[in-house]
Design an enzyme around this catalytic site. Structure first.
Site, PDB file in Angstrom:
ATOM      1  N   LYS A  58      22.804  29.246  23.383  1.00 20.15           N
ATOM      2  CA  LYS A  58      23.336  27.885  23.235  1.00 20.15           C
ATOM      3  C   LYS A  58      23.830  27.553  21.818  1.00 20.15           C
ATOM      4  O   LYS A  58      23.766  26.415  21.359  1.00 20.15           O
ATOM      5  CB  LYS A  58      22.304  26.806  23.676  1.00 20.15           C
ATOM      6  CG  LYS A  58      21.649  27.035  25.002  1.00 20.15           C
ATOM      7  CD  LYS A  58      22.534  27.575  26.083  1.00 20.15           C
ATOM      8  CE  LYS A  58      23.554  26.626  26.627  1.00 20.15           C
ATOM      9  NZ  LYS A  58      24.424  27.369  27.631  1.00 20.15           N
ATOM     10  N   GLY A  60      27.026  28.572  20.887  1.00 19.76           N
ATOM     11  CA  GLY A  60      28.493  28.698  20.873  1.00 19.76           C
ATOM     12  C   GLY A  60      28.962  30.067  21.319  1.00 19.76           C
ATOM     13  O   GLY A  60      30.105  30.462  21.068  1.00 19.76           O
ATOM     14  N   THR A  62      29.793  31.220  24.284  1.00 18.53           N
ATOM     15  CA  THR A  62      30.942  31.195  25.207  1.00 18.53           C
ATOM     16  C   THR A  62      32.239  30.967  24.419  1.00 18.53           C
ATOM     17  O   THR A  62      33.270  31.575  24.707  1.00 18.53           O
ATOM     18  CB  THR A  62      30.751  30.056  26.240  1.00 18.53           C
ATOM     19  OG1 THR A  62      29.412  30.113  26.725  1.00 18.53           O
ATOM     20  CG2 THR A  62      31.720  30.172  27.382  1.00 18.53           C
ATOM     21  N   TRP A  63      32.165  30.106  23.431  1.00 19.65           N
ATOM     22  CA  TRP A  63      33.338  29.828  22.587  1.00 19.65           C
ATOM     23  C   TRP A  63      33.769  31.096  21.851  1.00 19.65           C
ATOM     24  O   TRP A  63      34.934  31.485  21.853  1.00 19.65           O
ATOM     25  CB  TRP A  63      32.963  28.719  21.601  1.00 19.65           C
ATOM     26  CG  TRP A  63      34.080  28.146  20.806  1.00 19.65           C
ATOM     27  CD1 TRP A  63      35.428  28.304  21.030  1.00 19.65           C
ATOM     28  CD2 TRP A  63      33.959  27.298  19.671  1.00 19.65           C
ATOM     29  NE1 TRP A  63      36.140  27.603  20.091  1.00 19.65           N
ATOM     30  CE2 TRP A  63      35.261  26.976  19.249  1.00 19.65           C
ATOM     31  CE3 TRP A  63      32.867  26.776  18.965  1.00 19.65           C
ATOM     32  CZ2 TRP A  63      35.498  26.152  18.146  1.00 19.65           C
ATOM     33  CZ3 TRP A  63      33.104  25.948  17.882  1.00 19.65           C
ATOM     34  CH2 TRP A  63      34.399  25.654  17.477  1.00 19.65           C
ATOM     35  N   HIS A 122      22.065  38.574  23.277  1.00 18.77           N
ATOM     36  CA  HIS A 122      21.201  37.578  22.619  1.00 18.77           C
ATOM     37  C   HIS A 122      20.057  38.290  21.883  1.00 18.77           C
ATOM     38  O   HIS A 122      19.104  37.643  21.447  1.00 18.77           O
ATOM     39  CB  HIS A 122      20.603  36.613  23.654  1.00 18.77           C
ATOM     40  CG  HIS A 122      21.565  35.572  24.144  1.00 18.77           C
ATOM     41  ND1 HIS A 122      22.469  34.949  23.317  1.00 18.77           N
ATOM     42  CD2 HIS A 122      21.753  35.022  25.372  1.00 18.77           C
ATOM     43  CE1 HIS A 122      23.181  34.062  24.017  1.00 18.77           C
ATOM     44  NE2 HIS A 122      22.772  34.106  25.266  1.00 18.77           N
ATOM     45  N   ARG A 144      23.911  28.136  15.199  1.00 18.05           N
ATOM     46  CA  ARG A 144      24.148  26.692  15.296  1.00 18.05           C
ATOM     47  C   ARG A 144      22.917  25.963  14.791  1.00 18.05           C
ATOM     48  O   ARG A 144      21.789  26.481  14.910  1.00 18.05           O
ATOM     49  CB  ARG A 144      24.406  26.350  16.769  1.00 18.05           C
ATOM     50  CG  ARG A 144      24.811  24.943  17.019  1.00 18.05           C
ATOM     51  CD  ARG A 144      25.046  24.724  18.507  1.00 18.05           C
ATOM     52  NE  ARG A 144      25.710  23.472  18.742  1.00 18.05           N
ATOM     53  CZ  ARG A 144      25.915  22.959  19.952  1.00 18.05           C
ATOM     54  NH1 ARG A 144      25.523  23.615  21.024  1.00 18.05           N
ATOM     55  NH2 ARG A 144      26.532  21.809  20.090  1.00 18.05           N
ATOM     56  N   SER A 152      20.819  21.551  23.409  1.00 14.87           N
ATOM     57  CA  SER A 152      21.709  22.231  24.348  1.00 14.87           C
ATOM     58  C   SER A 152      20.909  23.113  25.320  1.00 14.87           C
ATOM     59  O   SER A 152      21.202  23.150  26.519  1.00 14.87           O
ATOM     60  CB  SER A 152      22.731  23.066  23.559  1.00 14.87           C
ATOM     61  OG  SER A 152      23.678  23.617  24.414  1.00 14.87           O
ATOM     62  N   ARG A 274      29.683  21.650  28.065  1.00 18.11           N
ATOM     63  CA  ARG A 274      29.102  20.307  28.164  1.00 18.11           C
ATOM     64  C   ARG A 274      29.857  19.420  27.186  1.00 18.11           C
ATOM     65  O   ARG A 274      30.992  19.057  27.416  1.00 18.11           O
ATOM     66  CB  ARG A 274      27.592  20.369  27.889  1.00 18.11           C
ATOM     67  CG  ARG A 274      26.809  19.151  28.377  1.00 18.11           C
ATOM     68  CD  ARG A 274      25.332  19.295  28.079  1.00 18.11           C
ATOM     69  NE  ARG A 274      25.052  19.411  26.668  1.00 18.11           N
ATOM     70  CZ  ARG A 274      24.792  18.379  25.867  1.00 18.11           C
ATOM     71  NH1 ARG A 274      24.773  17.161  26.343  1.00 18.11           N
ATOM     72  NH2 ARG A 274      24.555  18.582  24.578  1.00 18.11           N
ATOM     73  N   GLY A 276      29.893  20.004  23.436  1.00 20.11           N
ATOM     74  CA  GLY A 276      30.424  20.785  22.324  1.00 20.11           C
ATOM     75  C   GLY A 276      30.606  19.959  21.065  1.00 20.11           C
ATOM     76  O   GLY A 276      31.613  20.075  20.373  1.00 20.11           O
TER      77      GLY A 276
HETATM   78  P1  A3P Z   1      26.416  21.506  24.130  1.00 20.62           P
HETATM   79  O1  A3P Z   1      25.358  21.690  25.156  1.00 20.62           O
HETATM   80  O2  A3P Z   1      25.876  20.935  22.845  1.00 20.62           O
HETATM   81  O3  A3P Z   1      27.589  20.747  24.607  1.00 20.62           O
HETATM   82  P2  A3P Z   1      26.511  29.000  24.626  1.00 20.62           P
HETATM   83  O4  A3P Z   1      27.913  29.317  24.905  1.00 20.62           O
HETATM   84  O5  A3P Z   1      25.908  29.819  23.519  1.00 20.62           O
HETATM   85  O6  A3P Z   1      25.703  28.959  25.861  1.00 20.62           O
HETATM   86  O7  A3P Z   1      26.507  27.524  24.006  1.00 20.62           O
HETATM   87  C1  A3P Z   1      26.819  26.410  24.811  1.00 20.62           C
HETATM   88  C2  A3P Z   1      27.189  25.266  23.908  1.00 20.62           C
HETATM   89  O8  A3P Z   1      28.508  25.506  23.372  1.00 20.62           O
HETATM   90  C3  A3P Z   1      27.281  23.959  24.682  1.00 20.62           C
HETATM   91  O9  A3P Z   1      26.965  22.951  23.726  1.00 20.62           O
HETATM   92  C4  A3P Z   1      28.748  23.942  25.077  1.00 20.62           C
HETATM   93  O10 A3P Z   1      29.228  22.666  25.413  1.00 20.62           O
HETATM   94  C5  A3P Z   1      29.381  24.470  23.800  1.00 20.62           C
HETATM   95  N1  A3P Z   1      30.708  25.065  24.023  1.00 20.62           N
HETATM   96  C6  A3P Z   1      31.131  25.821  25.069  1.00 20.62           C
HETATM   97  N2  A3P Z   1      32.411  26.159  24.920  1.00 20.62           N
HETATM   98  C7  A3P Z   1      32.818  25.627  23.746  1.00 20.62           C
HETATM   99  C8  A3P Z   1      34.067  25.625  23.036  1.00 20.62           C
HETATM  100  N3  A3P Z   1      35.136  26.238  23.527  1.00 20.62           N
HETATM  101  N4  A3P Z   1      34.128  24.967  21.862  1.00 20.62           N
HETATM  102  C9  A3P Z   1      33.043  24.341  21.362  1.00 20.62           C
HETATM  103  N5  A3P Z   1      31.836  24.296  21.980  1.00 20.62           N
HETATM  104  C10 A3P Z   1      31.728  24.929  23.161  1.00 20.62           C
END
Ligand code: A3P
Length: 308
Positions: A58, A60, A62-63, A122, A144, A152, A274, A276
Protein backbone atom coordinates in the site's frame (compact mmCIF):
# COMPACT_ATOMS: atom_id res chain seq x y z
CA UNK A 1 3.94 -18.43 20.80
CA UNK A 2 4.03 -21.64 18.84
CA UNK A 3 6.64 -23.29 16.61
CA UNK A 4 5.60 -24.40 13.14
CA UNK A 5 7.50 -26.54 10.66
CA UNK A 6 7.51 -25.61 6.98
CA UNK A 7 9.91 -27.53 4.74
CA UNK A 8 13.10 -27.73 6.74
CA UNK A 9 12.45 -24.49 8.65
CA UNK A 10 11.06 -24.18 12.15
CA UNK A 11 9.24 -20.88 12.46
CA UNK A 12 7.48 -18.98 15.21
CA UNK A 13 3.80 -18.44 14.48
CA UNK A 14 1.16 -16.33 16.22
CA UNK A 15 -2.59 -16.05 15.91
CA UNK A 16 -3.66 -13.15 13.65
CA UNK A 17 -7.46 -12.81 13.60
CA UNK A 18 -8.78 -16.13 12.25
CA UNK A 19 -5.41 -16.84 10.67
CA UNK A 20 -1.76 -17.10 11.71
CA UNK A 21 1.32 -15.05 10.92
CA UNK A 22 4.72 -16.75 10.59
CA UNK A 23 8.00 -15.11 11.47
CA UNK A 24 10.55 -15.54 8.70
CA UNK A 25 13.88 -13.72 9.11
CA UNK A 26 12.29 -11.18 11.46
CA UNK A 27 9.27 -10.36 9.25
CA UNK A 28 5.67 -11.63 9.51
CA UNK A 29 3.93 -13.54 6.71
CA UNK A 30 0.66 -15.30 6.05
CA UNK A 31 1.20 -18.94 5.05
CA UNK A 32 0.46 -18.32 1.36
CA UNK A 33 3.08 -15.58 1.07
CA UNK A 34 5.54 -17.57 3.14
CA UNK A 35 5.26 -20.59 0.85
CA UNK A 36 5.67 -18.40 -2.24
CA UNK A 37 8.68 -16.73 -0.66
CA UNK A 38 10.37 -20.02 0.13
CA UNK A 39 9.77 -21.20 -3.44
CA UNK A 40 11.10 -17.94 -4.86
CA UNK A 41 14.27 -18.21 -2.80
CA UNK A 42 14.83 -21.71 -4.16
CA UNK A 43 14.05 -21.01 -7.79
CA UNK A 44 14.33 -17.36 -8.85
CA UNK A 45 17.55 -16.43 -10.65
CA UNK A 46 17.24 -12.84 -11.88
CA UNK A 47 18.76 -11.98 -15.24
CA UNK A 48 21.14 -9.00 -15.46
CA UNK A 49 18.55 -6.84 -17.25
CA UNK A 50 15.71 -7.64 -14.86
CA UNK A 51 14.04 -4.84 -12.94
CA UNK A 52 12.62 -5.64 -9.52
CA UNK A 53 10.13 -3.27 -7.94
CA UNK A 54 10.16 -3.74 -4.17
CA UNK A 55 7.80 -2.15 -1.67
CA UNK A 56 5.91 -2.50 1.58
CA UNK A 57 2.20 -3.04 0.77
CA UNK A 58 0.00 0.00 0.00
CA UNK A 59 2.85 2.38 -0.70
CA UNK A 60 2.12 2.99 -4.41
CA UNK A 61 3.15 -0.36 -5.88
CA UNK A 62 0.39 -0.36 -8.51
CA UNK A 63 1.39 3.15 -9.61
CA UNK A 64 5.05 2.17 -9.94
CA UNK A 65 4.10 -1.01 -11.80
CA UNK A 66 2.29 1.03 -14.42
CA UNK A 67 5.05 3.66 -14.60
CA UNK A 68 7.85 1.11 -14.97
CA UNK A 69 5.86 -0.78 -17.57
CA UNK A 70 5.22 2.45 -19.52
CA UNK A 71 8.85 3.61 -19.24
CA UNK A 72 10.27 0.30 -20.43
CA UNK A 73 7.57 -0.45 -23.03
CA UNK A 74 6.95 3.10 -24.19
CA UNK A 75 5.82 2.03 -27.66
CA UNK A 76 3.00 -0.03 -26.16
CA UNK A 77 1.73 2.22 -23.38
CA UNK A 78 -1.83 1.54 -24.52
CA UNK A 79 -1.52 -1.97 -23.00
CA UNK A 80 -2.33 -0.15 -19.77
CA UNK A 81 -5.82 0.63 -21.04
CA UNK A 82 -6.60 -3.07 -21.41
CA UNK A 83 -4.56 -4.77 -18.70
CA UNK A 84 -4.47 -4.32 -14.97
CA UNK A 85 -0.96 -3.25 -13.85
CA UNK A 86 -0.88 -6.38 -11.70
CA UNK A 87 -1.15 -8.54 -14.80
CA UNK A 88 1.57 -6.62 -16.64
CA UNK A 89 4.05 -6.73 -13.76
CA UNK A 90 3.65 -9.88 -11.66
CA UNK A 91 4.44 -10.26 -7.98
CA UNK A 92 7.17 -12.87 -7.60
CA UNK A 93 6.15 -14.52 -4.33
CA UNK A 94 2.46 -14.55 -5.26
CA UNK A 95 1.91 -14.70 -9.01
CA UNK A 96 5.05 -16.59 -10.09
CA UNK A 97 6.05 -18.77 -7.14
CA UNK A 98 2.93 -18.69 -4.92
CA UNK A 99 0.75 -21.79 -4.37
CA UNK A 100 -1.89 -20.29 -6.71
CA UNK A 101 0.62 -19.03 -9.28
CA UNK A 102 -0.45 -18.49 -12.86
CA UNK A 103 1.49 -20.12 -15.65
CA UNK A 104 4.02 -17.73 -17.22
CA UNK A 105 2.50 -17.29 -20.72
CA UNK A 106 0.03 -14.82 -19.22
CA UNK A 107 2.90 -12.41 -18.63
CA UNK A 108 4.59 -11.27 -21.84
CA UNK A 109 7.18 -9.64 -19.62
CA UNK A 110 8.46 -13.04 -18.48
CA UNK A 111 10.05 -13.95 -21.78
CA UNK A 112 13.78 -14.40 -20.92
CA UNK A 113 14.70 -12.77 -24.23
CA UNK A 114 12.81 -9.56 -23.44
CA UNK A 115 15.17 -6.64 -22.81
CA UNK A 116 13.86 -5.68 -19.40
CA UNK A 117 11.62 -8.07 -17.51
CA UNK A 118 9.85 -6.31 -14.65
CA UNK A 119 8.86 -8.11 -11.47
CA UNK A 120 7.45 -6.93 -8.19
CA UNK A 121 7.89 -8.10 -4.62
CA UNK A 122 6.89 -7.09 -1.11
CA UNK A 123 9.87 -8.93 0.35
CA UNK A 124 12.39 -7.04 2.46
CA UNK A 125 16.03 -6.79 1.39
CA UNK A 126 16.97 -8.88 4.45
CA UNK A 127 15.29 -11.86 2.74
CA UNK A 128 16.08 -11.09 -0.90
CA UNK A 129 19.73 -10.15 -0.40
CA UNK A 130 21.33 -13.21 -2.00
CA UNK A 131 18.79 -13.34 -4.83
CA UNK A 132 19.12 -9.72 -5.93
CA UNK A 133 22.90 -9.78 -5.62
CA UNK A 134 23.22 -12.92 -7.73
CA UNK A 135 22.99 -10.82 -10.91
CA UNK A 136 23.28 -7.22 -12.10
CA UNK A 137 19.50 -6.79 -11.94
CA UNK A 138 18.26 -3.40 -10.75
CA UNK A 139 15.97 -2.75 -7.80
CA UNK A 140 13.52 0.13 -7.40
CA UNK A 141 12.02 0.67 -3.96
CA UNK A 142 8.96 2.83 -3.33
CA UNK A 143 8.10 3.97 0.18
CA UNK A 144 5.19 5.98 1.57
CA UNK A 145 4.60 7.89 4.76
CA UNK A 146 3.76 5.28 7.44
CA UNK A 147 0.49 6.95 8.49
CA UNK A 148 -0.97 7.07 4.95
CA UNK A 149 0.35 3.55 4.38
CA UNK A 150 -1.42 2.07 7.37
CA UNK A 151 -4.67 3.90 6.62
CA UNK A 152 -4.48 2.51 3.08
CA UNK A 153 -3.83 -1.02 4.46
CA UNK A 154 -6.87 -0.63 6.72
CA UNK A 155 -9.15 0.45 3.85
CA UNK A 156 -7.83 -2.28 1.56
CA UNK A 157 -8.34 -5.11 4.05
CA UNK A 158 -11.82 -3.87 4.94
CA UNK A 159 -12.73 -3.87 1.24
CA UNK A 160 -11.97 -7.58 0.91
CA UNK A 161 -14.71 -10.18 0.74
CA UNK A 162 -13.58 -11.77 4.00
CA UNK A 163 -14.08 -8.43 5.78
CA UNK A 164 -17.78 -8.30 4.88
CA UNK A 165 -18.67 -10.10 8.11
CA UNK A 166 -16.30 -8.24 10.46
CA UNK A 167 -14.56 -4.96 9.78
CA UNK A 168 -11.03 -4.46 11.12
CA UNK A 169 -11.02 -1.63 13.68
CA UNK A 170 -8.51 1.15 12.98
CA UNK A 171 -7.32 1.09 16.62
CA UNK A 172 -6.27 -2.52 16.14
CA UNK A 173 -4.34 -1.77 12.92
CA UNK A 174 -2.48 1.08 14.63
CA UNK A 175 -1.61 -1.17 17.61
CA UNK A 176 -0.43 -3.98 15.34
CA UNK A 177 1.61 -1.62 13.16
CA UNK A 178 3.28 -0.04 16.20
CA UNK A 179 3.90 -3.41 17.83
CA UNK A 180 5.36 -4.77 14.58
CA UNK A 181 2.78 -7.51 14.01
CA UNK A 182 1.18 -7.29 10.55
CA UNK A 183 2.06 -9.00 7.25
CA UNK A 184 5.47 -7.77 5.96
CA UNK A 185 6.06 -5.75 9.13
CA UNK A 186 8.30 -4.31 10.65
CA UNK A 187 7.73 -1.51 8.13
CA UNK A 188 10.71 0.48 9.44
CA UNK A 189 13.25 -2.34 8.99
CA UNK A 190 11.79 -2.99 5.53
CA UNK A 191 12.29 0.64 4.48
CA UNK A 192 15.62 1.31 6.18
CA UNK A 193 17.53 -1.53 4.61
CA UNK A 194 16.55 -0.64 1.04
CA UNK A 195 17.32 3.01 1.81
CA UNK A 196 20.76 2.05 3.08
CA UNK A 197 21.45 0.00 -0.06
CA UNK A 198 20.37 2.88 -2.31
CA UNK A 199 22.93 5.13 -0.59
CA UNK A 200 25.68 2.51 -0.84
CA UNK A 201 24.95 1.30 -4.39
CA UNK A 202 22.96 3.94 -6.28
CA UNK A 203 23.48 2.26 -9.65
CA UNK A 204 21.72 -0.88 -8.44
CA UNK A 205 19.15 0.44 -5.95
CA UNK A 206 16.81 3.35 -6.65
CA UNK A 207 14.79 4.68 -3.71
CA UNK A 208 11.74 6.87 -4.25
CA UNK A 209 8.98 8.19 -2.02
CA UNK A 210 5.31 8.20 -3.03
CA UNK A 211 5.17 11.82 -1.87
CA UNK A 212 8.02 13.10 -4.10
CA UNK A 213 6.56 11.24 -7.06
CA UNK A 214 3.19 12.88 -6.37
CA UNK A 215 4.67 16.36 -6.07
CA UNK A 216 6.68 16.23 -9.33
CA UNK A 217 5.93 13.12 -11.39
CA UNK A 218 7.65 14.29 -14.58
CA UNK A 219 11.02 14.86 -12.94
CA UNK A 220 10.90 11.51 -11.18
CA UNK A 221 9.74 9.59 -14.24
CA UNK A 222 12.78 10.99 -16.07
CA UNK A 223 15.04 9.93 -13.18
CA UNK A 224 13.54 6.43 -13.21
CA UNK A 225 14.14 6.15 -16.97
CA UNK A 226 17.76 7.28 -16.56
CA UNK A 227 18.30 4.76 -13.79
CA UNK A 228 16.92 2.02 -16.06
CA UNK A 229 19.30 3.06 -18.82
CA UNK A 230 16.54 4.25 -21.18
CA UNK A 231 16.36 8.05 -20.78
CA UNK A 232 13.68 10.09 -22.56
CA UNK A 233 14.60 12.51 -25.31
CA UNK A 234 11.04 13.66 -25.79
CA UNK A 235 9.20 15.74 -23.20
CA UNK A 236 5.79 14.89 -24.68
CA UNK A 237 6.40 11.21 -24.16
CA UNK A 238 7.25 11.84 -20.50
CA UNK A 239 3.94 13.70 -20.18
CA UNK A 240 2.13 10.82 -21.84
CA UNK A 241 3.66 8.31 -19.42
CA UNK A 242 2.67 10.43 -16.41
CA UNK A 243 -0.85 10.95 -17.75
CA UNK A 244 -1.38 7.28 -18.67
CA UNK A 245 -0.33 6.18 -15.19
CA UNK A 246 -2.19 8.77 -13.13
CA UNK A 247 -4.80 7.38 -10.77
CA UNK A 248 -7.47 9.41 -12.60
CA UNK A 249 -6.63 7.71 -15.91
CA UNK A 250 -6.04 4.21 -14.59
CA UNK A 251 -9.18 4.02 -12.46
CA UNK A 252 -11.37 4.80 -15.47
CA UNK A 253 -10.38 1.78 -17.54
CA UNK A 254 -12.95 -1.00 -17.59
CA UNK A 255 -10.37 -3.44 -16.26
CA UNK A 256 -9.85 -1.27 -13.15
CA UNK A 257 -13.58 -1.01 -12.50
CA UNK A 258 -14.14 -4.75 -12.71
CA UNK A 259 -15.22 -6.48 -9.51
CA UNK A 260 -13.65 -9.73 -10.75
CA UNK A 261 -11.21 -11.44 -8.44
CA UNK A 262 -7.66 -12.21 -9.58
CA UNK A 263 -7.08 -15.93 -10.08
CA UNK A 264 -3.95 -15.91 -7.90
CA UNK A 265 -5.56 -14.36 -4.79
CA UNK A 266 -8.90 -13.13 -3.54
CA UNK A 267 -8.17 -9.47 -4.37
CA UNK A 268 -10.49 -7.59 -6.70
CA UNK A 269 -9.34 -5.71 -9.79
CA UNK A 270 -11.14 -2.59 -8.55
CA UNK A 271 -9.62 -2.46 -5.07
CA UNK A 272 -6.32 -0.78 -6.02
CA UNK A 273 -7.40 2.74 -6.94
CA UNK A 274 -8.90 4.50 -3.94
CA UNK A 275 -7.94 8.16 -3.30
CA UNK A 276 -4.22 8.27 -3.90
CA UNK A 277 -3.76 11.39 -1.76
CA UNK A 278 -0.89 12.53 0.41
CA UNK A 279 -1.97 13.17 4.01
CA UNK A 280 -5.20 11.12 3.80
CA UNK A 281 -4.49 9.76 7.31
CA UNK A 282 -5.55 13.12 8.80
CA UNK A 283 -9.17 12.23 8.04
CA UNK A 284 -8.97 9.00 10.06
CA UNK A 285 -6.25 8.93 12.72
CA UNK A 286 -6.76 10.62 16.10
CA UNK A 287 -4.10 13.01 17.44
CA UNK A 288 -3.00 10.32 19.90
CA UNK A 289 -2.55 7.79 17.11
CA UNK A 290 -0.56 10.31 15.07
CA UNK A 291 1.68 11.15 18.06
CA UNK A 292 2.29 7.47 18.73
CA UNK A 293 3.32 6.70 15.14
CA UNK A 294 5.35 9.92 14.80
CA UNK A 295 7.36 9.05 17.91
CA UNK A 296 8.33 5.68 16.43
CA UNK A 297 9.07 7.23 13.02
CA UNK A 298 11.40 9.82 14.58
CA UNK A 299 13.18 7.17 16.61
CA UNK A 300 13.58 4.72 13.70
CA UNK A 301 14.28 7.07 10.81
CA UNK A 302 16.32 9.59 12.86
CA UNK A 303 15.35 12.44 10.54
CA UNK A 304 15.97 10.50 7.33
CA UNK A 305 13.26 9.52 4.78
CA UNK A 306 10.28 10.90 6.77
CA UNK A 307 10.75 13.26 9.71
CA UNK A 308 7.33 12.28 11.13
P1 A3P B 1 -4.96 5.05 -0.92
O1 A3P B 1 -5.58 3.87 -0.26
O2 A3P B 1 -4.35 6.00 0.07
O3 A3P B 1 -5.86 5.75 -1.85
P2 A3P B 1 -0.44 -0.31 -3.60
O4 A3P B 1 -0.50 -0.13 -5.05
O5 A3P B 1 0.95 -0.44 -3.06
O6 A3P B 1 -1.37 -1.37 -3.15
O7 A3P B 1 -0.94 1.07 -2.96
C1 A3P B 1 -2.29 1.46 -3.07
C2 A3P B 1 -2.37 2.94 -2.81
O8 A3P B 1 -1.85 3.64 -3.97
C3 A3P B 1 -3.81 3.40 -2.65
O9 A3P B 1 -3.73 4.54 -1.80
C4 A3P B 1 -4.17 3.77 -4.08
O10 A3P B 1 -5.28 4.62 -4.18
C5 A3P B 1 -2.89 4.44 -4.52
N1 A3P B 1 -2.72 4.44 -5.99
C6 A3P B 1 -3.03 3.46 -6.87
N2 A3P B 1 -2.74 3.84 -8.12
C7 A3P B 1 -2.22 5.09 -8.03
C8 A3P B 1 -1.73 6.03 -9.00
N3 A3P B 1 -1.74 5.75 -10.29
N4 A3P B 1 -1.28 7.22 -8.55
C9 A3P B 1 -1.27 7.51 -7.24
N5 A3P B 1 -1.72 6.67 -6.27
C10 A3P B 1 -2.19 5.47 -6.66
Amino acid sequence: MEIFQTGTSLLERKQFGDDFLYNFHGFWFTLLFLQGTQELLKQFKPLPNDVILASFPKTGTTWLKSLLYAIVNRSSIDELTRNHPHLLVPQLELQIYGPQAISPPLFPSLDPSSANRIFQTHLPYQILEETVNSSDCRVIYVVRNPKDTLVSVWHFVNSLELAKTAQWPLEEVVDQFCEGFLPFVPYYDHVLEYHKKSMERPKKFFFITYEELKSDPKTHVKKLAEFLGCPFDNEELVEEVVRSCSIETLRNHDVSKSSDVFSFYEFRYNSYFRKGQVGDHKSYLTNDMIDRIDTITREKFQGSIFKH
